[in-house]
Write a protein that holds these residues in place. Structure first.
Motif, PDB file in Angstrom:
ATOM      1  N   SER A  56       7.230   4.118   6.571  1.00  0.00           N
ATOM      2  CA  SER A  56       6.619   3.374   5.479  1.00  0.00           C
ATOM      3  C   SER A  56       7.712   3.061   4.466  1.00  0.00           C
ATOM      4  CB  SER A  56       5.497   4.183   4.821  1.00  0.00           C
ATOM      5  OG  SER A  56       4.944   3.451   3.741  1.00  0.00           O
ATOM      6  N   ALA A  73       0.833  -1.211   0.000  1.00  0.00           N
ATOM      7  CA  ALA A  73       0.000   0.000   0.000  1.00  0.00           C
ATOM      8  C   ALA A  73       0.867   1.260   0.000  1.00  0.00           C
ATOM      9  CB  ALA A  73      -0.936   0.001   1.211  1.00  0.00           C
ATOM     10  N   GLY A  74       1.945   1.242   0.771  1.00  0.00           N
ATOM     11  CA  GLY A  74       2.850   2.391   0.791  1.00  0.00           C
ATOM     12  C   GLY A  74       3.494   2.627  -0.557  1.00  0.00           C
ATOM     13  N   GLU A 131       1.405   9.198  -6.188  1.00  0.00           N
ATOM     14  CA  GLU A 131       1.837  10.589  -5.990  1.00  0.00           C
ATOM     15  C   GLU A 131       2.874  11.008  -7.027  1.00  0.00           C
ATOM     16  OE1 GLU A 131       3.170  11.180  -1.950  1.00  0.00           O
ATOM     17  OE2 GLU A 131       1.220  10.608  -1.114  1.00  0.00           O
ATOM     18  N   GLN A 182       2.327   1.678  -3.517  1.00  0.00           N
ATOM     19  CA  GLN A 182       1.294   2.132  -4.444  1.00  0.00           C
ATOM     20  C   GLN A 182       0.957   3.607  -4.223  1.00  0.00           C
ATOM     21  OE1 GLN A 182      -1.525  -1.005  -3.541  1.00  0.00           O
ATOM     22  NE2 GLN A 182      -1.055  -2.069  -5.456  1.00  0.00           N
ATOM     23  N   LYS A 183       0.926   4.031  -2.962  1.00  0.00           N
ATOM     24  CA  LYS A 183       0.662   5.439  -2.663  1.00  0.00           C
ATOM     25  C   LYS A 183       1.755   6.330  -3.246  1.00  0.00           C
ATOM     26  CE  LYS A 183       0.032   8.745   1.070  1.00  0.00           C
ATOM     27  NZ  LYS A 183       0.111   9.015   2.486  1.00  0.00           N
ATOM     28  N   TYR A 210       6.709   2.894   0.799  1.00  0.00           N
ATOM     29  CA  TYR A 210       6.611   4.230   0.210  1.00  0.00           C
ATOM     30  C   TYR A 210       8.000   4.757  -0.137  1.00  0.00           C
ATOM     31  CZ  TYR A 210       5.331   9.167  -0.296  1.00  0.00           C
ATOM     32  OH  TYR A 210       5.146  10.435  -0.778  1.00  0.00           O
TER      33      TYR A 210
END
Length: 157
Positions: free
Chosen positions: A135, A35-36, A43, A38-39, A138
């Motif tokens: 994260s 999820a990190g 962005e 993908q975020k 991320y």
């Protein structure tokens, strides 16, 4: 404290093709890492990433090598938690060396989002889950995109 002094990394990754290669071990932690990543990719404006799941962290290098000629960026995500045998050292060394070799040999930026922790609490704190402090998914994705953009920009000179 881990993460102290880390740079603020931002990049416009529009037009970059990205693959996320993620292990399946430690599902809760892996969900946070994915999820990190993908975020961060959202962005950065990259194309929709392809997600490839492999059994464990040991399999990340071969998956990355297989995908490196088809994608501009690869984000490798996994979790290895120390146990009571030398297995931890062997897996961590193999994954790190393997991903480094793929990145250099294929000239493809690979975000290293493999948690190598002494215990589950440390890993949870870095996986991007609620209540955690970092994260790494991320961070790995943003670092890989930023590297790809820097190399793309140098190629234009």
């Amino acid at each position: 404290m881990s993460g102290e002094g880390s740079p603020q990394v931002e990049a416009d990754g529009s037009g970059l093709s990205v693959a996320i290669v993620a292990a399946r071990w430690h599902e809760e932690l892996m969900d946070g890492l994915v999820a990190g990543a993908q975020k961060a990719l959202g962005e950065a404006g990259t194309d929709e990433p392809v997600l490839v799941r492999v059994p464990g962290s040991f399999e990340l290098p071969v998956a990355a090598a297989t995908l490196a000629d088809r994608f501009d960026v690869i984000v490798a995500l996994g979790v290895v938690i120390r146990g009571g045998t030398p297995h931890f050292e062997y897996v961590c060394d193999a994954v790190t060396s393997g991903l480094t070799r793929v990145s250099v040999d294929c000239r493809t930026p690979i975000g290293f989002g493999v948690l190598t922790c002494d215990n589950f609490v440390q890993a949870r704190d870095r996986a991007g889950l609620s209540g955690g402090h970092e994260s790494k998914g991320y961070e790995a994705a943003m670092a890989a995109v930023s590297t790809a953009v820097a190399l793309r920009d140098v190629g234009r000179a």
